[in-house]
Design an enzyme around this catalytic site. Sequence first.
Site, PDB file in Angstrom:
ATOM      1  N   PHE A 194       1.229  -1.067  -0.073  1.00 29.13           N
ATOM      2  CA  PHE A 194       0.031  -0.081   0.121  1.00 29.13           C
ATOM      3  C   PHE A 194       1.176   0.955  -0.042  1.00 29.13           C
ATOM      4  O   PHE A 194       0.331   1.896  -0.640  1.00 29.13           O
ATOM      5  CB  PHE A 194      -1.095   0.169   1.064  1.00 29.13           C
ATOM      6  N   HIS A 199      -8.940  -7.501   1.831  1.00 25.46           N
ATOM      7  CA  HIS A 199      -7.761  -6.170   1.520  1.00 25.46           C
ATOM      8  C   HIS A 199      -6.989  -6.774   0.472  1.00 25.46           C
ATOM      9  O   HIS A 199      -6.694  -5.057  -0.187  1.00 25.46           O
ATOM     10  CB  HIS A 199      -6.330  -6.684   2.749  1.00 25.46           C
TER      11      HIS A 199
HETATM   12  C1  DLZ Z   1      -2.047  -5.319   6.040  1.00 21.05           C
HETATM   13  C2  DLZ Z   1      -1.538  -6.113   4.855  1.00 21.05           C
HETATM   14  C3  DLZ Z   1      -1.989  -7.722   4.483  1.00 21.05           C
HETATM   15  C4  DLZ Z   1      -3.241  -8.251   5.732  1.00 21.05           C
HETATM   16  N1  DLZ Z   1      -1.406  -8.353   4.100  1.00 21.05           N
HETATM   17  C5  DLZ Z   1      -0.741  -7.106   3.339  1.00 21.05           C
HETATM   18  C6  DLZ Z   1       0.016  -8.203   1.578  1.00 21.05           C
HETATM   19  O1  DLZ Z   1      -0.773  -9.265   1.691  1.00 21.05           O
HETATM   20  N2  DLZ Z   1       1.210  -7.183   1.401  1.00 21.05           N
HETATM   21  C7  DLZ Z   1       1.419  -6.495   1.305  1.00 21.05           C
HETATM   22  O2  DLZ Z   1       2.761  -6.166   0.916  1.00 21.05           O
HETATM   23  N3  DLZ Z   1       0.812  -5.531   2.837  1.00 21.05           N
HETATM   24  C8  DLZ Z   1       0.090  -5.871   2.856  1.00 21.05           C
HETATM   25  N4  DLZ Z   1      -0.328  -5.360   4.528  1.00 21.05           N
HETATM   26  C9  DLZ Z   1       0.319  -4.483   4.767  1.00 21.05           C
HETATM   27  C10 DLZ Z   1      -0.339  -3.025   3.869  1.00 21.05           C
HETATM   28  O3  DLZ Z   1       0.549  -3.147   2.283  1.00 21.05           O
HETATM   29  C11 DLZ Z   1      -0.277  -1.327   4.275  1.00 21.05           C
HETATM   30  O4  DLZ Z   1       1.386  -1.531   4.741  1.00 21.05           O
HETATM   31  C12 DLZ Z   1      -0.759  -1.739   5.499  1.00 21.05           C
HETATM   32  O5  DLZ Z   1      -2.304  -1.883   5.327  1.00 21.05           O
HETATM   33  C13 DLZ Z   1      -0.291  -0.230   6.779  1.00 21.05           C
HETATM   34  O6  DLZ Z   1      -1.014   1.071   5.138  1.00 21.05           O
END
Ligand code: DLZ
Length: 174
Positions: A66, A97
Amino acid sequence: MSSADKNLSSYDVNKLPSVEEFNFGIIVADWNEKITHELYNGCYDTLVKHGAKKENIHTVQVPGTFELPQGARILNKNKSIDATICIGCVIKGETSHNEYINMSVANALQNMAIATAKPFIFGVLTPNSMEQALERAGGVYGNKGVEAAVTALRMVVLDNELKGGNSSIGFGKS
Ligand code: DLZ
């Protein structure tokens, strides 16, 4: 990035001119680092193999996928970057998500690419399982970080060629 087809492009990467004068950014998410750091290595090595100078490759680590667009934005605000490659891996889980993260990152990178006319490459795996991710991070389907780097190389070369009035890259019939 999620295709099982190993040969996504028939483009002959050996035809690329040297890119030694260009600056590259690689933004890499630490979430699922077993995957993303492998993609990063493939990406970095490919840039170097095709002439990018190590001192011209700027690496930025962010917590999760994200944060990739913001990492890309911060890097580009502070340095002159010709192409930015964003690497992440969002594995589909029990909740939705992944849809929120993937779509927002894809849209943000595309918006920055259009707004700046510079490449912001979507090097994000969106697999259904860790197994599928591993297959694409140096496994049976190759290393998608390499493909992300090749895409960046093609786009900087394209921009440079067109600036110079040469539009020969593509299916040109001369
Ligand atoms: C929260 C989250 C989840 C559940 N899964 C992933 C994932 O599979 N891959 C990834 O790169 N990041 C994940 N995140 C974290 C989010 O990208 C982000 O860092 C958080 O929601 C904080 O903004």
